[in-house]
Scaffold this motif. Structure first.
Motif, PDB file in Angstrom:
ATOM      1  N   THR A   1       0.824  -1.214   0.000  1.00  0.00           N
ATOM      2  CA  THR A   1       0.000   0.000   0.000  1.00  0.00           C
ATOM      3  C   THR A   1       0.851   1.254   0.000  1.00  0.00           C
TER       4      THR A   1
ATOM      5  N   SER B   1       2.827   1.585  -3.381  1.00  0.00           N
ATOM      6  CA  SER B   1       1.890   1.927  -4.451  1.00  0.00           C
ATOM      7  C   SER B   1       1.404   3.360  -4.303  1.00  0.00           C
TER       8      SER B   1
ATOM      9  N   TYR C   1      -1.449  -2.073  -8.834  1.00  0.00           N
ATOM     10  CA  TYR C   1      -2.136  -1.022  -8.076  1.00  0.00           C
ATOM     11  C   TYR C   1      -1.714   0.372  -8.525  1.00  0.00           C
TER      12      TYR C   1
ATOM     13  N   VAL D   1      -6.789  -0.310  -2.417  1.00  0.00           N
ATOM     14  CA  VAL D   1      -5.575  -1.139  -2.417  1.00  0.00           C
ATOM     15  C   VAL D   1      -5.524  -1.998  -1.159  1.00  0.00           C
TER      16      VAL D   1
ATOM     17  N   ASP E   1      -8.295  -4.802  -1.184  1.00  0.00           N
ATOM     18  CA  ASP E   1      -8.427  -5.647  -2.373  1.00  0.00           C
ATOM     19  C   ASP E   1      -8.131  -7.109  -2.053  1.00  0.00           C
TER      20      ASP E   1
END
Length: 276
Positions: free
Chosen positions: A78, A81, A146, A207, A210
């Motif tokens: 996370t 990204s 992502y 993100v 997911d």
């Protein structure tokens, strides 16, 4: 005047009801995560008492599973990204809004299509590409997917905010001999912090939550994310609800912390367009 006050009261009551409705599932998860299995099924809406209070779910999650590994994987994916989306998205937004070149509008239209078309429609092609790149069962594969997923929305939002920055400010900096990179990093980025916070919040939640791509691209034991790791407590016939609720409670903490940190900037980003 009374009509205006009555209208404002209705709006406030509506927002309050919506807030309670949105927070109710989170509160329900947190409350039942510290209750015994019997307490969960007997009265799921009741607060934990001396008889129903239990931390068995947290004990199972932290001591008998690799939840900390899954949590670290989700956090790494996370944050990386999010960093790439904000950096590349802001740079692309600056280029599209500041410089006029052939294909400018076509590129903006291409990014807009990226918002309208769900990335999951290309799952098969993405999987084939990841296999060819030998990135299957790696966190890098998730970061790349992502980043591609979040860039279109980030570019569209940030470009609108960058376009609102006064041209005189940028021209004055150029007259003083300031380079384009310094203008972007030292002038533009600080001015669009509300927009950056808005993009960060809207990007992080999909993100972090997911399940689709971790299940397809990184289902290995060492690359599982939080959402995929929770599935081990859900069986076909028996589900360990104590562990599931405890894991979900731990997983929701980063989202809440991020919202608290960026809430003021987020509200400014959402309302600045209406004010202007």
């Amino acid at each position: 005047m009374k009509k205006i006050q009555a209208g404002g009261l209705v709006v406030q009551l509506t927002l309050l009801c919506y807030t309670l409705l949105a927070l109710f599932p989170i509160a329900l998860i947190l409350i039942n995560s510290v209750k015994s299995r019997a307490g969960i099924f007997d009265d799921p809406l009741a607060l934990p008492t001396a008889e129903t209070f239990s931390l068995i779910g947290f004990h199972k999650v932290l001591a008998k599973s690799d939840f900390l590994l899954y949590f670290g994987n989700s956090l790494s994916v996370t944050l990386i990204s999010l960093t790439l989306i904000l950096l590349f998205g802001a740079m692309a937004a600056w280029a599209l809004s500041e410089y006029k070149f052939r294909g400018n509008r076509l590129l903006a239209l291409f990014l807009a299509i990226g918002i309208m078309v769900p990335i999951r429609l290309g799952t098969v092609s993405i999987l084939e590409l990841i296999v060819k790149l030998d990135l299957i069962n790696t966190l890098t594969a998730l970061v790349l997917v992502y980043t591609a997923q979040g860039l279109p929305l980030a570019v569209m939002i940030l470009s609108e905010f960058i376009a609102q920055v006064p041209k005189e400010l940028k021209e004055a900096a150029r007259c003083d001999g300031v380079g384009e990179y310094k203008i972007f990093f030292q002038i533009i980025l600080p001015l669009i912090r509300p927009a950056v916070a808005t993009v960060a919040v809207f990007t992080m939640i999909p993100v972090w939550n997911d399940l689709w791509f971790p299940l397809i691209l990184a289902p290995g034991d060492s690359t599982k994310t939080v959402t995929l790791g929770v599935q081990q407590f859900i069986g076909q016939y028996v589900t360990d609800w104590n562990s599931v609720l405890a894991a979900l409670s731990l997983a929701v903490i980063p989202v809440l912390i991020m919202y608290v940190i960026f809430s003021r900037q987020l509200i400014r980003g959402l309302t600045s367009g209406a004010v202007k």
